[in-house]
Design a protein around this motif. Sequence first.
Motif, short mmCIF file in Angstrom:
data_model
loop_
_atom_site.label_atom_id
_atom_site.label_comp_id
_atom_site.label_asym_id
_atom_site.label_seq_id
_atom_site.Cartn_x
_atom_site.Cartn_y
_atom_site.Cartn_z
N GLY A 272 0.80 -1.21 0.00
CA GLY A 272 0.00 0.00 0.00
C GLY A 272 0.83 1.27 0.00
O GLY A 272 2.07 1.22 0.04
N THR A 273 0.13 2.39 -0.03
CA THR A 273 0.76 3.70 -0.15
C THR A 273 0.12 4.67 0.83
O THR A 273 -1.09 4.62 1.05
N THR A 274 0.95 5.53 1.40
CA THR A 274 0.45 6.59 2.29
C THR A 274 0.99 7.93 1.84
O THR A 274 2.20 8.10 1.69
N PHE A 275 0.09 8.86 1.57
CA PHE A 275 0.47 10.25 1.31
C PHE A 275 0.19 11.06 2.57
O PHE A 275 -0.86 10.90 3.20
N ARG A 276 1.12 11.91 2.92
CA ARG A 276 0.99 12.74 4.12
C ARG A 276 1.13 14.22 3.71
O ARG A 276 2.14 14.60 3.11
N VAL A 277 0.12 14.99 4.05
CA VAL A 277 0.11 16.43 3.80
C VAL A 277 0.28 17.14 5.13
O VAL A 277 -0.50 16.93 6.06
N SER A 278 1.32 17.98 5.24
CA SER A 278 1.54 18.78 6.45
C SER A 278 1.45 20.25 6.06
O SER A 278 2.08 20.68 5.08
N ILE A 279 0.66 21.02 6.82
CA ILE A 279 0.45 22.43 6.50
C ILE A 279 0.57 23.25 7.78
O ILE A 279 -0.02 22.89 8.81
N PRO A 280 1.32 24.35 7.74
CA PRO A 280 1.41 25.21 8.94
C PRO A 280 0.07 25.85 9.25
O PRO A 280 -0.71 26.15 8.35
N GLN A 281 -0.19 26.06 10.54
CA GLN A 281 -1.45 26.68 10.95
C GLN A 281 -1.55 28.12 10.45
O GLN A 281 -2.55 28.51 9.87
N ALA A 282 -0.50 28.91 10.69
CA ALA A 282 -0.49 30.31 10.26
C ALA A 282 0.34 30.40 8.99
O ALA A 282 1.53 30.11 9.01
N ASN A 283 -0.30 30.79 7.89
CA ASN A 283 0.37 30.78 6.60
C ASN A 283 0.63 32.19 6.13
O ASN A 283 -0.26 33.03 6.15
#
Length: 290
Positions: A272-283
Amino acid sequence: MTDSSMNPQELAQQLTDCRRQLLPLEKMAMVGQLAAGIAHEINNPVGYILSNLSSLEGYVMDLLRLVAVFREAEPLILQDPQLAARIQSMQQEIELDYLMADIPKLLEETGYGLERVRQIVKGLKDFAHQGEEQWEETDLLRCLETTLTVVWNELKYKAEVIREFQPVPRIHAISSQLNQVFSNLLINAAHAIEHSGTITVRTGHDPENESVWVEIADNGSGIAAENLERIFNPFFTTKPLGKGTGLGLSVSKQIIDKHGGVLEVTSTPEVGTTFRVSIPQANRQDGFDH
């Protein structure tokens, strides 16, 4: 920015490649505007159908209550054998007992179906976002639910969707673009599953880095090691000819980069495959200090 040392042929090829990358984005904007318009048109009739159904349900239930009272008067009716025979014949003909049991179920299921249509319409409107690219306080869980509603037809025949949602802070983002990223990742996950499997969507919060993350994991065919470093390249695809443009992941990465985040992937063939998206709270990518 182009390299001044490029010859005219190389410059022309780069221009062609840029146009190809922009075309899906232009199409997405057009589709978004179309979806928003269609959603608005559907929403009006669904609204009055639901209203009418509510009134109809009240009328039908009143009639069923009246029928029940008439049935209580059956001993009196039996005093008139001819009338009793007609009533008995009609009850058998229309299967009265079955109707009285089934009508409330039909009304309930119809109401559920219309409410489902309303949710889909709401999802389309949220997904399209009228084609605007507006930075705003964004509820990541709502983005995920909206996208799951819109792409459900692509998922339901292939996979069970498992939600492992943890509460996360709101973030400053362009919600319509995040919808596009999650749509790409979910549809790719479905395509990676040959027959049936699971797609797990997880969310979490990293207080130390002041960021939130989303993982979309499937138990599909996986990605070969030699392709992992290339999957974010424009036009690279492992799908058969005509089945993919090779731009979905490239555009997704550009969007997450624009949000100051990171898009990562881990994969094992046949696992299987896992994509992980990380985004800062304050952009601060929109040019404003938040």
